[in-house]
Design an enzyme around this catalytic site. Structure first.
Site, mmCIF file in Angstrom:
data_model
loop_
_atom_site.group_PDB
_atom_site.id
_atom_site.type_symbol
_atom_site.label_atom_id
_atom_site.label_comp_id
_atom_site.label_asym_id
_atom_site.label_seq_id
_atom_site.Cartn_x
_atom_site.Cartn_y
_atom_site.Cartn_z
ATOM 1 N N SER A 20 -26.373 -18.073 -5.028
ATOM 2 C CA SER A 20 -25.295 -18.962 -4.612
ATOM 3 C C SER A 20 -24.262 -19.104 -5.725
ATOM 4 O O SER A 20 -24.614 -19.177 -6.906
ATOM 5 C CB SER A 20 -25.862 -20.344 -4.274
ATOM 6 O OG SER A 20 -24.838 -21.288 -4.063
ATOM 7 N N LYS A 21 -22.990 -19.150 -5.337
ATOM 8 C CA LYS A 21 -21.940 -19.438 -6.325
ATOM 9 C C LYS A 21 -21.831 -20.962 -6.410
ATOM 10 O O LYS A 21 -20.857 -21.585 -5.963
ATOM 11 C CB LYS A 21 -20.623 -18.795 -5.915
ATOM 12 C CG LYS A 21 -19.595 -18.699 -7.040
ATOM 13 C CD LYS A 21 -18.414 -17.841 -6.611
ATOM 14 C CE LYS A 21 -17.339 -17.795 -7.692
ATOM 15 N NZ LYS A 21 -17.758 -17.084 -8.900
ATOM 16 N N ALA A 22 -22.868 -21.543 -6.974
ATOM 17 C CA ALA A 22 -23.005 -22.994 -7.053
ATOM 18 C C ALA A 22 -22.424 -23.504 -8.362
ATOM 19 O O ALA A 22 -22.671 -22.927 -9.433
ATOM 20 C CB ALA A 22 -24.475 -23.388 -6.944
#
Length: 292
Positions: free
Chosen positions: A158-160
């Site tokens: 995830s591009k969290a």
């Protein structure tokens, strides 16, 4: 040149389906995302009036949110259209686009079951991350103190926003010591990526790059792999140990912000930007502007 604060600019930001004057696009100090990192984002670029790989970015935004266990209240198509319209409202055809989705201030606790998901999109003029001459010479990186986490402990696909905490710490420390960036290892000790870009190495005309089992599967990374393979260049995806860097002749980074950026140094290892990395840098520039 003095920096222009991001909260004091002219223009419009798309927030939850409406356009809000730039300076009025605010959220409360008790927003869940600020306290618990419950936010995902994308970084995109528009070249000559077209957002490169727009739908892939919007799809990844939704996938990132799902990995953090929240759903976006907009479809991929609606996010695509909002990105295009925001660029139009800002009067830009070469710019950087930042969609962000986050849990709001409806409740403040570790649990987010009562929090709504909010989505915003901002765009601004942002030229190449590094000037052309710097890119041709190659940038310098040091080794990061922090490592990319085990996927069993964090949603690494995830591009969290929360995952970028160690990236911020690593890049800030590197810049204080005169480096452009830092190279991170994963939790096992393999080469992972820079703080905001994937990494590639060249050995005897063959490209080697780490797998995405502990890092973000970069859209620019995928694009450059396809571009290299279309030119007949072999790309090997494998785990790379730090000591192997002494066997590579070239190194370069890829990312929406970095585009394709040659590297001259990683810690104690030196590289010389050559025909392969410089050629891919030029080819990528032509591709995104539909000149290839």
């Amino acid at each position: 040149m003095a920096l222009v604060p991001f909260d004091d600019r002219d223009g419009w930001i798309w927030v939850d389906g409406d356009f809000v004057p730039w300076r009025e696009a605010k959220t409360h100090i008790l927003t869940h995302a600020l306290h618990y990192g419950s936010s995902v984002f994308e970084g995109e670029r528009m070249y000559a009036g077209e957002i490169f790989k727009l739908t892939e970015h919007s799809e990844r935004l939704k996938a990132s949110a799902n990995l953090l266990d929240f759903d976006l209240p907009y479809s991929v198509e609606e996010i695509d259209q909002a990105c295009v319209e925001t660029c139009r409202r800002m009067g830009l055809d070469d710019c950087y686009i930042r969609p962000v989705a986050f849990r709001g201030p409806e409740a403040l606790a570790v649990s987010a079951i009562h929090n709504k998901t909010h989505v915003a999109i901002a765009v601004w003029d942002w030229p190449s991350y590094f000037d052309p001459e710097t890119k041709k010479k190659g940038i310098r990186l040091e080794w990061a103190r922090w490592r990319r986490p085990d996927p069993a402990t964090a949603p690494s696909a995830s591009k969290a926003a929360g995952l970028y905490m160690i990236c911020t710490m690593s890049k800030t420390a590197a810049e204080k010591r005169g480096f452009a960036d830092a190279m991170m290892l994963d939790w096992r000790g393999y080469v992972a990526e820079a703080t905001g870009a994937n990494v590639f190495f060249v050995q005897d005309g063959v490209i080697h790059t780490p797998p995405t089992d502990a890092i973000l599967d970069g859209i620019t990374r995928r694009t450059v792999i396809a571009l290299a393979e279309s030119k007949g260049i072999e790309v090997v995806v494998r785990h790379i140990r730090p000591e192997e860097l002494s066997t590579f002749s070239e190194c370069f980074l890829t990312g929406t912000a970095a585009e394709v950026t040659p590297v001259a140094q990683v810690g104690e290892y030196n590289f010389t930007p050559g025909d392969l990395s410089l050629g891919l840098m030029e080819d990528y520039g032509r591709l995104v502007r539909r000149q290839l």
